[in-house]
Design a protein around this motif. Structure first.
Motif, PDB file in Angstrom:
ATOM      1  N   UNK A  67      21.596  14.408  12.892  1.00 56.87           N
ATOM      2  CA  UNK A  67      21.405  13.626  11.789  1.00 56.87           C
ATOM      3  C   UNK A  67      19.846  13.316  11.517  1.00 56.87           C
ATOM      4  N   UNK A  68      19.512  13.741  10.301  1.00 57.01           N
ATOM      5  CA  UNK A  68      18.123  13.608   9.751  1.00 57.01           C
ATOM      6  C   UNK A  68      17.962  12.682   8.442  1.00 57.01           C
ATOM      7  N   UNK A  69      17.391  11.609   8.741  1.00 58.46           N
ATOM      8  CA  UNK A  69      17.542  10.728   7.667  1.00 58.46           C
ATOM      9  C   UNK A  69      15.969  10.338   6.961  1.00 58.46           C
ATOM     10  N   UNK A  70      15.882  10.594   5.596  1.00 61.54           N
ATOM     11  CA  UNK A  70      14.917  10.391   4.642  1.00 61.54           C
ATOM     12  C   UNK A  70      15.145   9.200   3.859  1.00 61.54           C
ATOM     13  N   UNK A  71      15.981   8.312   4.322  1.00 66.18           N
ATOM     14  CA  UNK A  71      16.861   7.586   3.562  1.00 66.18           C
ATOM     15  C   UNK A  71      15.757   6.211   3.374  1.00 66.18           C
ATOM     16  N   UNK A  72      15.647   5.634   2.272  1.00 67.79           N
ATOM     17  CA  UNK A  72      14.640   4.714   1.843  1.00 67.79           C
ATOM     18  C   UNK A  72      14.602   4.158   0.540  1.00 67.79           C
ATOM     19  N   UNK A  73      14.144   3.027   0.214  1.00 70.17           N
ATOM     20  CA  UNK A  73      14.114   2.485  -1.152  1.00 70.17           C
ATOM     21  C   UNK A  73      12.764   3.314  -1.777  1.00 70.17           C
ATOM     22  N   UNK A  74      12.681   3.542  -2.945  1.00 75.42           N
ATOM     23  CA  UNK A  74      11.420   4.163  -3.625  1.00 75.42           C
ATOM     24  C   UNK A  74      11.218   3.007  -4.806  1.00 75.42           C
ATOM     25  N   UNK A  75      11.692   3.152  -5.960  1.00 75.66           N
ATOM     26  CA  UNK A  75      11.574   2.332  -7.028  1.00 75.66           C
ATOM     27  C   UNK A  75      13.209   1.884  -7.560  1.00 75.66           C
ATOM     28  N   UNK A  76      14.272   1.831  -6.623  1.00 73.87           N
ATOM     29  CA  UNK A  76      15.466   1.541  -7.159  1.00 73.87           C
ATOM     30  C   UNK A  76      15.653  -0.089  -7.515  1.00 73.87           C
ATOM     31  N   UNK A  77      16.213  -0.553  -8.559  1.00 72.75           N
ATOM     32  CA  UNK A  77      16.183  -1.773  -8.822  1.00 72.75           C
ATOM     33  C   UNK A  77      17.712  -2.135  -9.051  1.00 72.75           C
ATOM     34  N   UNK A  78      18.597  -1.620  -7.828  1.00 70.65           N
ATOM     35  CA  UNK A  78      20.059  -2.098  -7.784  1.00 70.65           C
ATOM     36  C   UNK A  78      20.324  -3.226  -7.125  1.00 70.65           C
ATOM     37  N   UNK A  79      19.406  -4.118  -6.860  1.00 73.79           N
ATOM     38  CA  UNK A  79      19.492  -5.611  -6.168  1.00 73.79           C
ATOM     39  C   UNK A  79      19.487  -5.289  -4.662  1.00 73.79           C
ATOM     40  N   UNK A  80      19.429  -4.191  -4.111  1.00 72.74           N
ATOM     41  CA  UNK A  80      19.104  -4.064  -2.685  1.00 72.74           C
ATOM     42  C   UNK A  80      17.728  -4.205  -2.282  1.00 72.74           C
ATOM     43  N   UNK A  81      17.448  -4.648  -1.186  1.00 75.34           N
ATOM     44  CA  UNK A  81      16.031  -5.026  -0.698  1.00 75.34           C
ATOM     45  C   UNK A  81      15.749  -3.738   0.439  1.00 75.34           C
ATOM     46  N   UNK A  82      14.572  -3.822   1.066  1.00 73.71           N
ATOM     47  CA  UNK A  82      14.135  -2.968   2.003  1.00 73.71           C
ATOM     48  C   UNK A  82      14.814  -3.217   3.337  1.00 73.71           C
ATOM     49  N   UNK A  83      15.254  -4.413   3.619  1.00 74.93           N
ATOM     50  CA  UNK A  83      16.115  -4.712   4.691  1.00 74.93           C
ATOM     51  C   UNK A  83      17.384  -4.031   4.432  1.00 74.93           C
ATOM     52  N   UNK A  84      17.938  -4.172   3.264  1.00 79.03           N
ATOM     53  CA  UNK A  84      19.325  -3.440   3.098  1.00 79.03           C
ATOM     54  C   UNK A  84      19.664  -1.873   3.412  1.00 79.03           C
ATOM     55  N   UNK A  85      18.322  -1.525   2.696  1.00 76.40           N
ATOM     56  CA  UNK A  85      18.214   0.128   2.917  1.00 76.40           C
ATOM     57  C   UNK A  85      17.446   0.695   4.182  1.00 76.40           C
ATOM     58  N   UNK A  86      16.065   0.342   4.090  1.00 77.55           N
ATOM     59  CA  UNK A  86      15.287   1.244   4.923  1.00 77.55           C
ATOM     60  C   UNK A  86      15.642   0.570   6.582  1.00 77.55           C
TER      61      UNK A  86
END
Length: 296
Positions: A67-86
């Motif tokens: 599994x290779x993850x490059x998942x993270x917030x860039x400039x999304x504005x869908x209500x999710x925060x860094x803790x939620x995604x990154x």
């Protein structure tokens, strides 16, 4: 044949990672939120799921070797925060990888993460790295210095007529092209490394980056050095004055500008060539101007 599961596959780096592992003969499974955004993605199969919702991930990694993850917030504005995604979304991926018996988990972090723990974006990533290293899964952390795409701000400022820098401009960075980072990541995984700090082949001071931007545009360099206390002031007030999609990335870049961001040199792509390509593309996209009696 190795089966590689890529999260964050439709992002800038994710696309390069899919292409690199596909080129090496792997069977690539791409995790996407919306398959319509996955056009021209070098993947053998697509999985539509929300990494922030662990119930949607059940079974998607069965049979995967990596599994290779490059998942993270860039400039999304869908209500999710860094803790939620990154952090949490990557933890959800990790827990499903553990359940599925995946052999290895690789994560794209950021160079000098431990020195930027006051930055929410980096703090979330660093917290996930700790969770990954505490897992029984074999893991590798890739920590790049910065991407060519991030350096476009220097070219934009130069095009506007002046580059503004904080301090004396002596801090250095060796940004890396996404394709070179993908190659280095695959090489590091094959070599069995567990951590790699990396950057591109050329290191620049911030002043040198500004000079390169002006040189690319064929303009005289106009650089203004601002007192560093203005950078520190901006770090304090931006969260109060701007939405997260603005101040989140700004906090990261303002903090990174106060330190050297130089990783082990990798790759063959040159930033000067990237700047020339960006300048040419911008020139071609700009509509022709016609004026009467002005000489234009």
């Amino acid at each position: 044949m190795q089966t590689v599961f890529v999260a964050g596959a439709t992002g800038y780096l994710g696309r390069h990672l899919c292409a690199e592992f596909s080129r090496r003969g792997a069977y690539v499974i791409a995790l996407v939120r919306d398959a319509s955004r996955a056009r021209e993605l070098a993947a053998d199969s697509l999985v539509e799921a929300e990494a922030t919702r662990p119930e949607t991930l059940v079974g998607v990694m069965d049979g995967a070797d990596l599994v290779l993850s490059a998942l993270g917030i860039t400039r999304q504005s869908d209500g999710l925060g860094y803790h939620d995604v990154d952090y949490q979304a990557n933890v959800n991926l990790l827990r499903e990888a553990e359940r599925a018996g995946v052999g290895r988990f690789a994560y794209i972090h950021v160079l000098n993460g431990e020195n930027m723990r006051t930055v929410p974006l980096v703090a979330a990533k660093t917290a996930f790295v700790r969770a990954l290293q505490a897992s029984a899964l074999a893991s590798i952390v890739i920590a790049p210095s910065g991407f060519f795409t991030d350096m476009g701000d220097f070219l934009s400022m130069a095009r506007s007529g002046r580059v503004w820098l904080f301090g004396d401009g002596s801090h250095r960075i060796n940004p890396i092209h996404g394709a070179d980072l993908a190659t280095a990541t695959a090489d590091a995984i094959e070599a069995g490394q567990d951590w790699l700090d990396l950057g591109g082949p050329d290191a620049f001071s911030h002043t040198a980056l500004a000079e390169l931007a002006f040189e690319t545009l064929g303009r005289p360099a106009r650089i203004t050095h601002l007192p560093d206390n203005l950078r520190r002031l901006a770090l304090r007030v931006l969260p109060w004055l701007t939405p997260r999609r603005i101040h989140g990335p700004a906090q990261f870049f303002l903090t990174a500008m106060a330190m050297d961001m130089v990783g082990l040199p990798h790759g063959t792509h040159r930033l000067a060539d990237h700047f020339r390509s960006m300048a040419k593309s911008s020139s071609e996209d700009r509509p022709a101007r016609y004026a009467v009696g002005t000489g234009d």
